[in-house]
Design an enzyme around this catalytic site. Structure first.
Site, mmCIF file in Angstrom:
data_model
loop_
_atom_site.group_PDB
_atom_site.id
_atom_site.type_symbol
_atom_site.label_atom_id
_atom_site.label_comp_id
_atom_site.label_asym_id
_atom_site.label_seq_id
_atom_site.Cartn_x
_atom_site.Cartn_y
_atom_site.Cartn_z
ATOM 1 N N ASN A 105 0.858 -1.290 -0.291
ATOM 2 C CA ASN A 105 0.158 -0.107 -0.065
ATOM 3 C C ASN A 105 0.624 1.151 0.047
ATOM 4 O OD1 ASN A 105 0.583 -0.272 2.423
ATOM 5 N ND2 ASN A 105 -0.829 0.154 3.896
ATOM 6 N N CYS B 53 -3.933 0.528 -2.622
ATOM 7 C CA CYS B 53 -4.134 -0.669 -1.816
ATOM 8 C C CYS B 53 -3.160 -1.551 -2.348
ATOM 9 C CB CYS B 53 -5.073 -1.524 -1.663
ATOM 10 S SG CYS B 53 -6.655 -0.679 -0.700
ATOM 11 N N GLU C 21 -2.798 -4.656 -2.993
ATOM 12 C CA GLU C 21 -3.399 -5.478 -4.088
ATOM 13 C C GLU C 21 -3.577 -4.681 -5.363
ATOM 14 O OE1 GLU C 21 -5.086 -4.730 -1.289
ATOM 15 O OE2 GLU C 21 -5.935 -6.023 -0.493
HETATM 16 N N1 THU Z 1 -5.077 -1.233 2.646
HETATM 17 C C1 THU Z 1 -4.826 -2.756 1.319
HETATM 18 O O1 THU Z 1 -3.538 -2.125 1.030
HETATM 19 N N2 THU Z 1 -5.356 -3.417 0.738
HETATM 20 C C2 THU Z 1 -6.553 -3.688 1.533
HETATM 21 O O2 THU Z 1 -7.366 -4.576 0.881
HETATM 22 C C3 THU Z 1 -7.166 -3.016 2.804
HETATM 23 C C4 THU Z 1 -6.604 -1.286 2.666
HETATM 24 C C5 THU Z 1 -4.378 -0.587 3.152
HETATM 25 C C6 THU Z 1 -5.070 0.652 2.563
HETATM 26 C C7 THU Z 1 -4.724 1.753 3.657
HETATM 27 O O3 THU Z 1 -3.678 2.849 3.354
HETATM 28 C C8 THU Z 1 -4.198 1.194 4.774
HETATM 29 O O4 THU Z 1 -4.434 -0.111 4.355
HETATM 30 C C9 THU Z 1 -5.917 1.641 5.858
HETATM 31 O O5 THU Z 1 -6.853 1.527 5.032
#
Ligand code: THU
Length: 131
Positions: free
Chosen positions: A48, A59, A61
């Site tokens: 992320n 994110c 993914e």
């Molecule tokens: N986040 C992800 O990278 N993947 C997810 O599926 C859930 C949330 C990250 C986004 C943000 O940087 C942090 O987690 C908190 O929401």
């Protein structure tokens, strides 16, 4: 639940190794992802990446997926997602984003590599939006 193979354990570990590169100064919630290309032993990883303009965050993914698509890959077997704070369910935007390419892919999550859960993306998002 789908079968948990050694390959999937390795994928989870690759995602975990990415945590150190996550850029999450605002949430303090690092996430790593590893995306396995279908039919090839090729993996794209992501983290992320947050921003002072909070809504601009992306994110793990999706950073993995955009890297894969930019390299010419559009079909995926599985994705492993790891957070720095226990098992993380994939967010709704990422479910939709990855469904664009491979709704049948496996999604691997869990507390650690000995406690994995594997679900089909289409189970996690049964009615993805399509044009
Ligand atoms: N986040 C992800 O990278 N993947 C997810 O599926 C859930 C949330 C990250 C986004 C943000 O940087 C942090 O987690 C908190 O929401």
């Amino acid at each position: 639940m789908a079968e948990i193979t050694e390959r999937y354990r390795d994928l989870f570990i690759q995602a975990k190794q990415m945590l150190k590169n996550a850029y999450a100064p605002y949430s303090g919630f690092p996430v790593g992802a590893a995306l396995l290309v279908k039919g090839e032993d090729k993996v794209f990883t992501g983290v992320n990446v947050e921003n002072a303009s909070y809504g601009a965050a992306i994110c793990a993914e999706r950073t993995a997926c955009t890297a894969a698509v930019a390299a010419g890959y559009r079909e995926f077997e599985a994705v492993a997602v790891v957070s720095g704070r226990g098992a993380v369910p994939m967010c709704g935007i990422c479910r939709q984003f990855l469904s664009e390419f491979s709704p049948e892919m496996d999604v691997i999550t869990g507390e650690d590599e000995d406690h994995l859960e594997v679900r089909k993306l289409c189970e996690l998002l049964p009615e993805s939006f399509k044009l």
